[in-house]
Design an enzyme around this catalytic site. Sequence first.
Site, PDB file in Angstrom:
ATOM      1  N   LYS A 234      -0.108  -3.844  16.233  1.00  0.00           N
ATOM      2  CA  LYS A 234      -1.330  -4.207  14.293  1.00  0.00           C
ATOM      3  C   LYS A 234      -0.078  -5.495  13.990  1.00  0.00           C
ATOM      4  O   LYS A 234       0.925  -5.224  14.206  1.00  0.00           O
ATOM      5  CB  LYS A 234      -1.471  -3.300  13.679  1.00  0.00           C
ATOM      6  CG  LYS A 234      -1.723  -3.160  12.667  1.00  0.00           C
ATOM      7  CD  LYS A 234      -1.840  -2.141  11.150  1.00  0.00           C
ATOM      8  CE  LYS A 234      -2.261  -3.076  10.192  1.00  0.00           C
ATOM      9  NZ  LYS A 234      -2.428  -1.981   8.463  1.00  0.00           N
ATOM     10  N   ASP A 239      -0.794  -7.523   4.198  1.00  0.00           N
ATOM     11  CA  ASP A 239      -1.658  -6.726   3.784  1.00  0.00           C
ATOM     12  C   ASP A 239      -1.721  -6.857   2.560  1.00  0.00           C
ATOM     13  O   ASP A 239      -1.406  -5.711   2.102  1.00  0.00           O
ATOM     14  CB  ASP A 239      -1.862  -5.767   5.166  1.00  0.00           C
ATOM     15  CG  ASP A 239      -3.093  -4.826   4.125  1.00  0.00           C
ATOM     16  OD1 ASP A 239      -3.794  -5.220   3.458  1.00  0.00           O
ATOM     17  OD2 ASP A 239      -2.965  -2.879   4.279  1.00  0.00           O
ATOM     18  N   LYS A 246      -4.568  -3.580  -2.856  1.00  0.00           N
ATOM     19  CA  LYS A 246      -3.848  -3.321  -3.713  1.00  0.00           C
ATOM     20  C   LYS A 246      -3.348  -3.527  -4.684  1.00  0.00           C
ATOM     21  O   LYS A 246      -2.619  -4.454  -5.326  1.00  0.00           O
ATOM     22  CB  LYS A 246      -2.404  -3.449  -3.081  1.00  0.00           C
ATOM     23  CG  LYS A 246      -3.259  -3.062  -0.962  1.00  0.00           C
ATOM     24  CD  LYS A 246      -1.742  -3.248  -0.605  1.00  0.00           C
ATOM     25  CE  LYS A 246      -2.015  -2.243   1.542  1.00  0.00           C
ATOM     26  NZ  LYS A 246      -2.849  -1.352   1.683  1.00  0.00           N
ATOM     27  N   ASP A 257       3.412  -4.741   7.877  1.00  0.00           N
ATOM     28  CA  ASP A 257       2.242  -3.803   8.634  1.00  0.00           C
ATOM     29  C   ASP A 257       2.766  -4.992  10.041  1.00  0.00           C
ATOM     30  O   ASP A 257       1.089  -5.266  10.067  1.00  0.00           O
ATOM     31  CB  ASP A 257       1.222  -4.602   7.634  1.00  0.00           C
ATOM     32  CG  ASP A 257       0.100  -3.996   7.404  1.00  0.00           C
ATOM     33  OD1 ASP A 257       0.040  -2.753   7.853  1.00  0.00           O
ATOM     34  OD2 ASP A 257      -1.279  -3.830   7.262  1.00  0.00           O
ATOM     35  N   ASP A 316      -9.526  -2.652   2.440  1.00  0.00           N
ATOM     36  CA  ASP A 316      -8.118  -2.524   3.010  1.00  0.00           C
ATOM     37  C   ASP A 316      -7.609  -1.548   4.090  1.00  0.00           C
ATOM     38  O   ASP A 316      -6.778  -1.390   4.610  1.00  0.00           O
ATOM     39  CB  ASP A 316      -7.769  -1.629   1.439  1.00  0.00           C
ATOM     40  CG  ASP A 316      -6.120  -1.620   1.678  1.00  0.00           C
ATOM     41  OD1 ASP A 316      -5.014  -2.904   2.233  1.00  0.00           O
ATOM     42  OD2 ASP A 316      -5.425  -1.040   0.778  1.00  0.00           O
ATOM     43  N   GLU A 318      -8.172  -2.975   6.498  1.00  0.00           N
ATOM     44  CA  GLU A 318      -8.734  -3.448   7.831  1.00  0.00           C
ATOM     45  C   GLU A 318      -8.014  -3.785   9.491  1.00  0.00           C
ATOM     46  O   GLU A 318      -8.066  -4.510  10.018  1.00  0.00           O
ATOM     47  CB  GLU A 318      -8.260  -4.964   6.993  1.00  0.00           C
ATOM     48  CG  GLU A 318      -6.146  -4.857   6.875  1.00  0.00           C
ATOM     49  CD  GLU A 318      -5.455  -3.979   6.461  1.00  0.00           C
ATOM     50  OE1 GLU A 318      -5.893  -3.236   5.533  1.00  0.00           O
ATOM     51  OE2 GLU A 318      -4.309  -4.064   7.136  1.00  0.00           O
ATOM     52  N   ARG A 320      -7.385  -0.876  11.128  1.00  0.00           N
ATOM     53  CA  ARG A 320      -7.823  -0.853  12.335  1.00  0.00           C
ATOM     54  C   ARG A 320      -9.653  -1.582  13.562  1.00  0.00           C
ATOM     55  O   ARG A 320      -9.518  -1.888  14.095  1.00  0.00           O
ATOM     56  CB  ARG A 320      -8.944   0.539  11.973  1.00  0.00           C
ATOM     57  CG  ARG A 320      -9.731   0.862  10.832  1.00  0.00           C
ATOM     58  CD  ARG A 320     -10.326   1.663   9.952  1.00  0.00           C
ATOM     59  NE  ARG A 320      -9.326   1.959   8.999  1.00  0.00           N
ATOM     60  CZ  ARG A 320      -8.898   3.354   8.268  1.00  0.00           C
ATOM     61  NH1 ARG A 320     -10.702   4.308   8.233  1.00  0.00           N
ATOM     62  NH2 ARG A 320      -7.956   3.594   7.632  1.00  0.00           N
TER      63      ARG A 320
END
Length: 466
Positions: A234, A239, A246, A257, A316, A318, A320
């Site tokens: 990933k 993020d 967030k 991330d 959020d 995102e 996946r």
Amino acid sequence: MEIKVVENTKDIPCDVLIINKFEGKQTSNPLINRFAPESFTGKKGEMFVIHTQKEYPSTYILALGLGEEQDMDNNVIRETVAKAVKKCAELKAKTIAFDIETDYTFGVSAVIGTSIANYHFDKYKTKKEHRISEVYISNVDKESIEVAKVIADSMKLARNLANEPAAFATPTKLAEIAQGLEGIETKVYDEDKIKELGMNAYFAIAKGSVEPPKFIHMKYSSGNPKKRIAIIGKGLCFDSGGLDIKPPSSMLTMRDDMSGAACVIAVMKAMAKLKPEIEVHGIIAACENMPSGSSYKPGDILTAKNGKTIEVDNTDAEGRITLADALCYACELGVDEVIDIATLTGACMVALGTAASGIMGNNDDFVKDIIKVGAYSGEKYWQLPMWKEYRDNMNSDIADMKNTGTRYGGASAAGMFLKEFVTDNVKWAHIDIAGTAFLEKPQKEFCKGATGAGVRTLISYITCNS
Ligand code: BES
Ligand code: MG
Ligand code: ZN
């Protein structure tokens, strides 16, 4: 830090000579008998330091307790060695030497423990941390020390990349680093090519940021590969949560991330050095998740590379979505095995804390093999279930699925989401490192910050299976 394998470390002039004692066992080391007090029993992690007053080639002798000999394993060595190395740093030592008496294979874990403990992310500090610069070691197999050095070096690279601020470690920067890896063939796809390849789900995440996305495909191949494997990291360079932004406290560490991506780059670097008989594809769909006028929105419907549609329930979730397209891309390569590694869910962190990564997949034996290699290389994994119930929560009225389920069982739900993009005949495992990739306070041999999660396991898994 330089590791030097020598015949004998006893008489090496150095700052600290580290010697060992097992609990409940007489030692034949005259230094222990001469210098250590009765109270030094050799309990795991116990240390005793003396200044030799120039009676010996080393300035200090550090007696290190390794616990009971029958309990010796790689974890004991790594953790106790790391503790000793930190002590040496406190003593401002530059050169240290290990004179360890044991039949157990000591070298690999000692090198890795030393390297982990000697790591600091102080690039942006004007006053640098103290570091050990030379390490002497004896009674070890030279070849396995070379492998350990490669693993340690890769962990350092992964930790550096994940610790870097998002302003430095952008998708463009990751692509540059991947292209700079010697012995690795790297292709980088820009926006137009990403769309042309049908990776519109991934592109939807990227389009909210001014940083352009980079789809990175690294390849290592030996002459006659015994197996073909893809590892996907990933690569969310930042993020923010996107429009479902967030709260500040959760956003603070979101430069990490891309820890999965950092791991994949680091593993590819190791492949080129270790040259296993295998073909490895390292894949990263790098981008940022940002709120802006061009962000993807809750309620949008995205089409992934395999044609499946996703209703955006929460911007959020995102990671996946980017991984969905990367998984399709990997499966199209016709590889035998796919492993993805991702800081995917807060839920995994809630479930397992910082002690273990979550793991799941479509083939139990495959998952168990990775868990076993992890345990041996010093990383813990805990298998999470892949039950249909988790998938049912993601049913959508207007698309093939939503990108989130209920609040509960979030790590498994994310796994079930990813499974939709994996071809059935490919062995697939998903590793969730949300809790293990980045520490908010020091833990065992690690300092605060990035840990290089997954690097040891993936290198060992790939090299053991080739
Ligand atoms: N990057 C986060 C997951 C994460 C959380 C990593 C904490 C490391 C530490 C991921 O993109 C995310 O935001 N996940 C959401 C999913 C939710 C909206 C279903 C989460 O876990 O809260
Ligand atoms: Mg997120
Ligand atoms: Zn994320």
